[in-house]
Design a protein around this motif. Structure first.
Motif, PDB file in Angstrom:
ATOM      1  N   SER A   9       0.793  -1.212   0.003  1.00 46.96           N
ATOM      2  CA  SER A   9       0.055  -0.043   0.005  1.00 46.96           C
ATOM      3  C   SER A   9       1.097   1.433   0.080  1.00 46.96           C
ATOM      4  O   SER A   9       1.703   1.302   0.676  1.00 46.96           O
ATOM      5  N   THR A  10       0.492   2.033  -0.646  1.00 46.34           N
ATOM      6  CA  THR A  10       1.343   3.559  -0.953  1.00 46.34           C
ATOM      7  C   THR A  10       0.736   4.479   0.150  1.00 46.34           C
ATOM      8  O   THR A  10       1.171   5.648   0.200  1.00 46.34           O
ATOM      9  N   ALA A  11      -0.110   4.031   1.333  1.00 43.56           N
ATOM     10  CA  ALA A  11      -0.635   4.976   2.205  1.00 43.56           C
ATOM     11  C   ALA A  11       0.685   5.427   2.990  1.00 43.56           C
ATOM     12  O   ALA A  11       1.575   4.856   3.455  1.00 43.56           O
ATOM     13  N   ALA A  12       0.659   6.885   3.484  1.00 40.80           N
ATOM     14  CA  ALA A  12       1.821   7.311   4.134  1.00 40.80           C
ATOM     15  C   ALA A  12       1.928   6.739   5.527  1.00 40.80           C
ATOM     16  O   ALA A  12       3.047   6.685   6.031  1.00 40.80           O
ATOM     17  N   ILE A  13       0.963   6.029   6.005  1.00 40.62           N
ATOM     18  CA  ILE A  13       1.092   5.250   7.488  1.00 40.62           C
ATOM     19  C   ILE A  13       1.891   4.116   7.186  1.00 40.62           C
ATOM     20  O   ILE A  13       2.455   3.533   8.341  1.00 40.62           O
TER      21      ILE A  13
END
Length: 249
Positions: A9-13
């Motif tokens: 996932s490219t999510a910042a978290i």
């Protein structure tokens, strides 16, 4: 394989690492489900220092909930003792269960007034994460981050999300992950007011039936204390026990 997928996932978290010493998926969300050390390979000479450095780094990142897996070939052999010395607590966790999908009873997916739909867009995913977190009694403040975690991974294979509507109201969630030749069931949650009506069984059965249609023969899951009896009636049987070391407030 599930956490490897979340790691894409490219999510910042997302903090995903697969190195010679550690393999982990961290998000900082306030549940151990989304913060896991999956593999550890340390020498006896460096284990104390590396554990201290690693846990200090997690604390600096505000990772306060953590599940540390100690698999059979973890190194050093006495890793659990080192983790306890650094403040983690051993817990014998959920049973690992599996079922022959060919033996499932599809009538368990039929609940009067319940319709189950695939989540297919961001707004649907945000409502799904709201329901998931509420069902597990977690903070809705993290719903947006949870949504952003799953959003880049799409809405079909290998990861599908299911939303259950009882008399038109969203009350339940589940998730199907297809990998390593088996169908994994995750994120089964039902709002308190809709429990004990067969909703959880239906939300579990529907993904498994779809996996069967796709050619999968085996379904797997990790059962909570509330869900184990339900899964037993569905045909799942215990094959192992998860045992992790936890760090939590």
């Amino acid at each position: 394989a599930y956490y490897d997928t979340l790691g894409r996932s490219t999510a910042a978290i997302v903090d995903y690492q697969d190195g010679p010493e550690f393999k982990w998926l961290l998000t900082g969300l306030s549940t151990t489900f989304f913060n896991n050390i999956m593999h550890t390979r340390l020498s006896e000479d460096t284990v104390e220092q590396r554990l201290r450095e690693t846990l200090d780094a997690f604390a600096a990142k505000q990772v306060r909930h953590l599940s540390w897996w100690v698999e059979a070939d973890a190194q050093p052999a006495q890793l659990g003792g080192y983790l306890e010395a650094h403040g983690l607590t051993y817990t014998e966790g959920m049973p690992a269960m599996a079922a022959d999908l060919g033996q499932l009873d599809p009538t368990l997916a039929d609940v009067p007034g319940l319709t189950i739909e695939h989540v297919a867009n961001k707004e649907g995913l945000r409502q799904w994460t709201d329901t998931l977190l509420t069902g597990f009694d977690l903070s809705l403040d993290e719903s947006e981050d949870c949504c952003e975690l799953y959003l880049p991974l799409g809405f079909d294979q290998p990861l599908r999300h299911y939303a259950g509507y009882l008399d038109g109201r969203l009350v339940a969630t589940s998730q199907l992950f297809l990998g390593e030749g088996v169908a994994g069931l995750y994120c089964v949650a039902t709002l308190p007011e809709a429990r004990r009506r067969g909703v959880g069984a239906a939300m579990s059965m529907t993904p498994m039936l779809e996996a069967r249609e796709l050619g999968y023969r085996i379904g797997i899951l990790q059962a909570s204390s509330l869900g184990a009896a339900v899964y037993g009636r569905m045909g799942f049987r215990k094959h192992a026990q998860f045992s992790h070391y936890y760090l939590a407030p």
